[in-house]
Design a protein around this motif. Structure first.
Motif, PDB file in Angstrom:
ATOM      1  N   GLY A 320      41.996  56.757 -12.980  1.00 15.80           N
ATOM      2  CA  GLY A 320      40.698  56.981 -13.602  1.00 15.80           C
ATOM      3  C   GLY A 320      40.379  55.979 -14.686  1.00 15.80           C
ATOM      4  O   GLY A 320      39.678  56.282 -15.653  1.00 15.80           O
ATOM      5  N   ILE A 321      40.904  54.745 -14.534  1.00 14.57           N
ATOM      6  CA  ILE A 321      40.675  53.707 -15.535  1.00 14.57           C
ATOM      7  C   ILE A 321      39.895  52.553 -14.905  1.00 14.57           C
ATOM      8  O   ILE A 321      39.785  52.448 -13.680  1.00 14.57           O
ATOM      9  N   LEU A 322      39.338  51.718 -15.771  1.00 19.12           N
ATOM     10  CA  LEU A 322      38.629  50.537 -15.286  1.00 19.12           C
ATOM     11  C   LEU A 322      39.602  49.375 -15.122  1.00 19.12           C
ATOM     12  O   LEU A 322      40.542  49.231 -15.906  1.00 19.12           O
ATOM     13  N   ARG A 323      39.367  48.563 -14.114  1.00 19.84           N
ATOM     14  CA  ARG A 323      40.138  47.326 -14.017  1.00 19.84           C
ATOM     15  C   ARG A 323      39.704  46.383 -15.134  1.00 19.84           C
ATOM     16  O   ARG A 323      38.662  46.590 -15.777  1.00 19.84           O
ATOM     17  N   GLU A 324      40.480  45.362 -15.378  1.00 25.39           N
ATOM     18  CA  GLU A 324      40.162  44.410 -16.446  1.00 25.39           C
ATOM     19  C   GLU A 324      38.878  43.663 -16.102  1.00 25.39           C
ATOM     20  O   GLU A 324      38.756  43.086 -15.028  1.00 25.39           O
ATOM     21  N   LEU A 325      37.908  43.696 -17.006  1.00 22.50           N
ATOM     22  CA  LEU A 325      36.602  43.098 -16.749  1.00 22.50           C
ATOM     23  C   LEU A 325      36.472  41.687 -17.290  1.00 22.50           C
ATOM     24  O   LEU A 325      35.689  40.885 -16.770  1.00 22.50           O
ATOM     25  N   SER A 338      40.082  26.667 -32.764  1.00 28.17           N
ATOM     26  CA  SER A 338      40.344  26.471 -34.197  1.00 28.17           C
ATOM     27  C   SER A 338      39.326  27.171 -35.087  1.00 28.17           C
ATOM     28  O   SER A 338      39.611  27.455 -36.254  1.00 28.17           O
ATOM     29  N   ALA A 339      38.144  27.449 -34.562  1.00 28.37           N
ATOM     30  CA  ALA A 339      37.101  28.089 -35.376  1.00 28.37           C
ATOM     31  C   ALA A 339      37.101  29.603 -35.254  1.00 28.37           C
ATOM     32  O   ALA A 339      36.280  30.278 -35.874  1.00 28.37           O
ATOM     33  N   VAL A 340      38.035  30.152 -34.477  1.00 27.70           N
ATOM     34  CA  VAL A 340      38.066  31.594 -34.224  1.00 27.70           C
ATOM     35  C   VAL A 340      39.065  32.277 -35.153  1.00 27.70           C
ATOM     36  O   VAL A 340      40.228  31.872 -35.245  1.00 27.70           O
ATOM     37  N   GLN A 341      38.607  33.306 -35.834  1.00 30.54           N
ATOM     38  CA  GLN A 341      39.466  34.094 -36.704  1.00 30.54           C
ATOM     39  C   GLN A 341      40.255  35.127 -35.911  1.00 30.54           C
ATOM     40  O   GLN A 341      41.437  35.320 -36.117  1.00 30.54           O
ATOM     41  N   ARG A 342      39.582  35.799 -34.997  1.00 26.00           N
ATOM     42  CA  ARG A 342      40.229  36.825 -34.196  1.00 26.00           C
ATOM     43  C   ARG A 342      39.332  37.221 -33.032  1.00 26.00           C
ATOM     44  O   ARG A 342      38.117  36.986 -33.054  1.00 26.00           O
ATOM     45  N   VAL A 343      39.938  37.816 -32.034  1.00 21.39           N
ATOM     46  CA  VAL A 343      39.218  38.336 -30.874  1.00 21.39           C
ATOM     47  C   VAL A 343      39.694  39.756 -30.617  1.00 21.39           C
ATOM     48  O   VAL A 343      40.877  40.054 -30.760  1.00 21.39           O
ATOM     49  N   VAL A 344      38.774  40.637 -30.268  1.00 17.28           N
ATOM     50  CA  VAL A 344      39.113  41.979 -29.802  1.00 17.28           C
ATOM     51  C   VAL A 344      38.528  42.132 -28.409  1.00 17.28           C
ATOM     52  O   VAL A 344      37.335  41.885 -28.202  1.00 17.28           O
ATOM     53  N   VAL A 345      39.355  42.492 -27.455  1.00 21.91           N
ATOM     54  CA  VAL A 345      38.867  42.689 -26.089  1.00 21.91           C
ATOM     55  C   VAL A 345      39.531  43.931 -25.508  1.00 21.91           C
ATOM     56  O   VAL A 345      40.750  44.053 -25.485  1.00 21.91           O
ATOM     57  N   ILE A 346      38.703  44.880 -25.079  1.00 26.51           N
ATOM     58  CA  ILE A 346      39.216  46.115 -24.492  1.00 26.51           C
ATOM     59  C   ILE A 346      38.080  46.787 -23.725  1.00 26.51           C
ATOM     60  O   ILE A 346      36.954  46.901 -24.217  1.00 26.51           O
ATOM     61  N   GLY A 347      38.365  47.184 -22.492  1.00 25.21           N
ATOM     62  CA  GLY A 347      37.362  47.870 -21.691  1.00 25.21           C
ATOM     63  C   GLY A 347      36.114  47.048 -21.481  1.00 25.21           C
ATOM     64  O   GLY A 347      36.175  45.918 -20.997  1.00 25.21           O
ATOM     65  N   THR A 348      34.976  47.585 -21.866  1.00 24.24           N
ATOM     66  CA  THR A 348      33.692  46.906 -21.672  1.00 24.24           C
ATOM     67  C   THR A 348      33.298  46.045 -22.872  1.00 24.24           C
ATOM     68  O   THR A 348      32.185  45.522 -22.910  1.00 24.24           O
ATOM     69  N   LEU A 349      34.185  45.904 -23.841  1.00 22.14           N
ATOM     70  CA  LEU A 349      33.861  45.246 -25.105  1.00 22.14           C
ATOM     71  C   LEU A 349      34.636  43.948 -25.293  1.00 22.14           C
ATOM     72  O   LEU A 349      35.847  43.894 -25.084  1.00 22.14           O
TER      73      LEU A 349
END
Length: 419
Positions: A320-325, A338-349
């Motif tokens: 009942g989970i989503l595959r990686e999008l 080099s210009a990126v502080q951080r990334v958050v990736v999970i589900g649809t976000l």
């Protein structure tokens, strides 16, 4: 109603209270939690009829700094100071709670890292380390780690000090956003470095928080208004966290974002807290369009659509989970920039925070305005959070479309960074 209960939470809830939006669903949850706390701790005896003098009792919330629970007055009181709670927006705001700074998980330079508070400075990185995959962060084997013990000491210390300093005030409810995606703007914390963005709170910290509140008979509210219904890749983020609430709130994706409707789910024990002969002991709360036919029909169809593999090709029926999008290779490339502080990736976000100086890290910053204009030329319309840009797709959005969005963002990001 029964279908909604069985569909969302596999039996922990038994009752549904309908309302019209997420913010009011939170206010209903707070009313429920505070009553349950008062019943369990027998504070209502002080307010029994016939007593001339009534003890002054204040109940407040325990919440995480940076959490956002809505714009109605009561919901705003349940969150720490944010731009939304400033005098220009809410002159009545006082912030009725104990607000903790939580540790967060971020993707940086291709690896998941844990950002800890100064309180946890004695723990060397080797004791909690980095995580090669996001799944490792949610592994419940971490519950027996040194870090879990330290988290517990921190939570207990904060609750003990609060109780000791405010004899008439009680923490009557814990409210957290599941796996929590926090919106932060200039939070006073060395770990945050004065930056803003979307942060994923360490699920281990949240489990410790929930368990300690349970031990103290403090009702637990899960705010899943934003995160519920596969937003984070699962039907309910409680599945990721591995523990259950006493109350939970849903809206937004429950109707596929098409029409306003919200629900507050609760246990029988919560319901029993409002039973009794005097009318004033009941939960006196209502809305003109509670459980309106259009909203309920839309929610029923959206839930059916999301769950059915025939209509949602992203759903993995076995779990009942989503595959990686989001394309893993592109995500890694972006996180290593080099210009990126951080990334958050999970589900649809997918959320990206840019490295900026303090003057451009506030919610009102226009730092990314030119980047947004470039993306609009590609047909991508985004709402920034200061120096943070984020993409949200739907549970049924194809990975191909998500990859296209990331590719355009990566290209435009390179152009923006050279300006």
């Amino acid at each position: 109603m029964g279908g909604l209960i069985s569909f969302i939470h596999a039996g922990w809830a038994s009752l549904v209270y309908f309302s019209d939006n997420g913010s009011t669903a939170i206010e209903i949850a707070l009313k429920m939690a505070f009553r349950k706390f008062c019943v369990d701790h027998e504070t209502l005896l002080e307010f029994s009829e016939g007593r001339d003098e009534k003890k002054h009792i204040v109940v407040k919330v325990l919440a995480l700094r940076g959490s956002y629970h809505g714009d109605t007055l009561g919901a705003m009181e349940a969150q720490a100071p944010l731009p939304y709670t400033g005098f220009l927006q809410q002159p009545w705001y006082t912030g009725k709670g104990l607000f903790l700074d939580p540790p967060t998980d971020i993707l940086f330079n291709g690896a998941w890292n844990l950002s800890l508070l100064e309180f946890f400075a004695e723990i060397v990185p080797e004791e909690y380390g980095t995580f090669s995959t996001r799944d490792e962060i949610f592994d419940k084997s971490r519950d027996t780690s040194t870090l879990a013990t330290t988290y517990l000491a921190y939570v207990s210390k904060q609750l003990q000090e609060y109780s000791g300093n405010t004899q008439s005030a009680h923490v009557g409810a814990l409210i957290i956003i599941q796996t929590t995606i926090l919106l932060r703007w200039l939070i006073v914390s060395a770990v945050i470095h004065g930056a803003g963005g979307m942060h994923m709170v360490d699920p281990l910290f949240q489990r410790v928080l929930v368990n300690e509140c349970r031990n103290r008979k403090i009702p637990v509210i899960f705010d899943e208004v934003f995160t519920g219904f596969w937003r984070l890749g699962v039907e309910t983020p409680a599945e990721l966290l591995g523990c259950k609430p006493d109350i939970a709130c849903y809206a937004k994706l429950m109707t596929g974002g098409m029409i306003p409707l919200a629900v507050t789910l609760a246990t029988d024990a919560l319901f029993d807290s409002f039973s009794g002969d005097p009318k004033l002991q009941a939960l006196l709360h209502g809305h003109s369009y509670s459980a309106h036919a259009m909203g309920c029909a839309t929610a029923a169809k959206a839930i059916e659509w999301f769950k059915d593999p025939e209509t949602n090709h992203n759903i993995i029926p076995q779990g009942g989970i989503l595959r990686e999008l989001w394309d893993e290779e592109l995500v890694q490339q972006i996180s290593c920039h080099s210009a990126v502080q951080r990334v958050v990736v999970i589900g649809t976000l997918f959320a990206l925070e840019l490295k900026v100086d303090a003057s451009n890290s506030t919610y009102a910053s226009l730092y990314v305005k030119s980047l947004l204009q470039l993306l609009r030329e590609d047909g991508i319309f985004m709402r920034p959070l200061g120096n943070v840009v984020y993409l949200m797709c739907g549970p049924c959005t194809s990975p191909e479309i998500c990859r296209e969005l990331l590719s355009k963002l990566y290209i435009r990001f390179g152009e923006f960074n050279r300006v």
